[in-house]
Design an enzyme around this catalytic site. Structure first.
Site, mmCIF file in Angstrom:
data_model
loop_
_atom_site.group_PDB
_atom_site.id
_atom_site.type_symbol
_atom_site.label_atom_id
_atom_site.label_comp_id
_atom_site.label_asym_id
_atom_site.label_seq_id
_atom_site.Cartn_x
_atom_site.Cartn_y
_atom_site.Cartn_z
ATOM 1 C CE LYS A 58 -3.922 -2.062 2.509
ATOM 2 N NZ LYS A 58 -4.688 -2.058 3.777
ATOM 3 C CB CYS A 78 -2.005 0.175 8.827
ATOM 4 S SG CYS A 78 -1.229 1.546 9.668
ATOM 5 C CG ASP A 79 -3.744 -5.281 5.526
ATOM 6 O OD1 ASP A 79 -4.398 -4.731 4.627
ATOM 7 O OD2 ASP A 79 -4.031 -6.413 5.983
ATOM 8 C CB SER A 80 -5.434 -4.751 11.114
ATOM 9 O OG SER A 80 -4.754 -3.572 11.431
ATOM 10 N N GLY A 115 0.365 -4.730 10.358
ATOM 11 C CA GLY A 115 1.585 -4.350 9.663
ATOM 12 C C GLY A 115 1.613 -2.843 9.504
#
Length: 215
Positions: A58, A78-80, A115
């Site tokens: 991203k 971010c990524d969750s 992340g």
């Protein structure tokens, strides 16, 4: 590029909750909405590595669309996801998928991994910070009525694991780690890395490029 206000911190995310966390902390920022579809997890890829990889993708996508300018910008992505009993729980596809996730989480310990990628884009270089933050949670045993009430509320939509800690449910408890991480952006870790990037001196070429051209 879809943006909100032209400032030097850019949030590469479609999540309104991440934007709210930044605003509540007093940050001014610009928003970029990623368009690339998220890649599926690879075989035997640990969840922590998966969210790191998605956050990096991203941030890199946002960098590609940045216009050339004479000063630094910092991109945050971010990524969750949630993990329970070795099953990775992303965003539910529909109500039935949300029910399944909540039944799995009921009376169980689980983890939320986020992340976090920051890229400082100078005119002549990129400086990166890439890491993962994890929070351990425990969900009470949920009755079918509690699950159905939550499904009916619609609050499960677009949330990893089909729940939102920020919704204030008394059946969800943090055992260790960051509360903001469960919402989607570990603010303590972000602020530490953001300050690190701000304090790195510019190169001579970069400093020169920030000067106004002679008339």
């Amino acid at each position: 590029m879809n943006t909100e206000k032209n400032r030097d911190l850019i949030l590469a995310s479609r999540s309104p909750r991440r934007a709210d966390l930044l605003r509540e902390a007093g940050y001014d920022f610009q928003i970029y909405f990623p368009v690339h579809q998220e890649d599926p997890i690879q075989k035997e890829e640990p969840p922590e590595e998966y969210v790191r990889r998605l956050a990096l993708h991203k941030a890199e996508e946002c960098v590609q669309f940045l216009p050339q300018c004479g000063h630094s910008k910092i991109i945050l992505a971010c990524d969750s996801l949630a993990v329970c009993k070795k099953e990775i729980l992303g965003k539910p596809k529909d109500e039935e998928d949300a029910r399944r996730m909540l039944r799995l989480l009921s009376d169980s310990v689980h983890y939320v991994h986020t992340g976090l990628c920051l890229i400082r884009k100078d005119p002549d270089r990129e400086i990166r910070r890439l890491t993962v933050d994890s929070t351990r949670l425990k969900m009470d045993s949920l009755s079918e009525q509690t699950i159905e009430d939550y499904i009916a509320s619609g609050l499960w939509r677009e949330k990893a694991g089909a729940f939102g800690y920020q919704d204030g449910n008394d059946w969800l408890h943090i055992e260790s780690g960051s509360a903001s991480n469960v919402v989607g952006l570990p603010m303590e870790l972000f602020q530490k890395l953001y300050q690190e990037l701000l304090q790195i001196p510019q190169t001579p070429d970069c400093r020169t490029s920030n000067h106004e051209p002679e008339k």
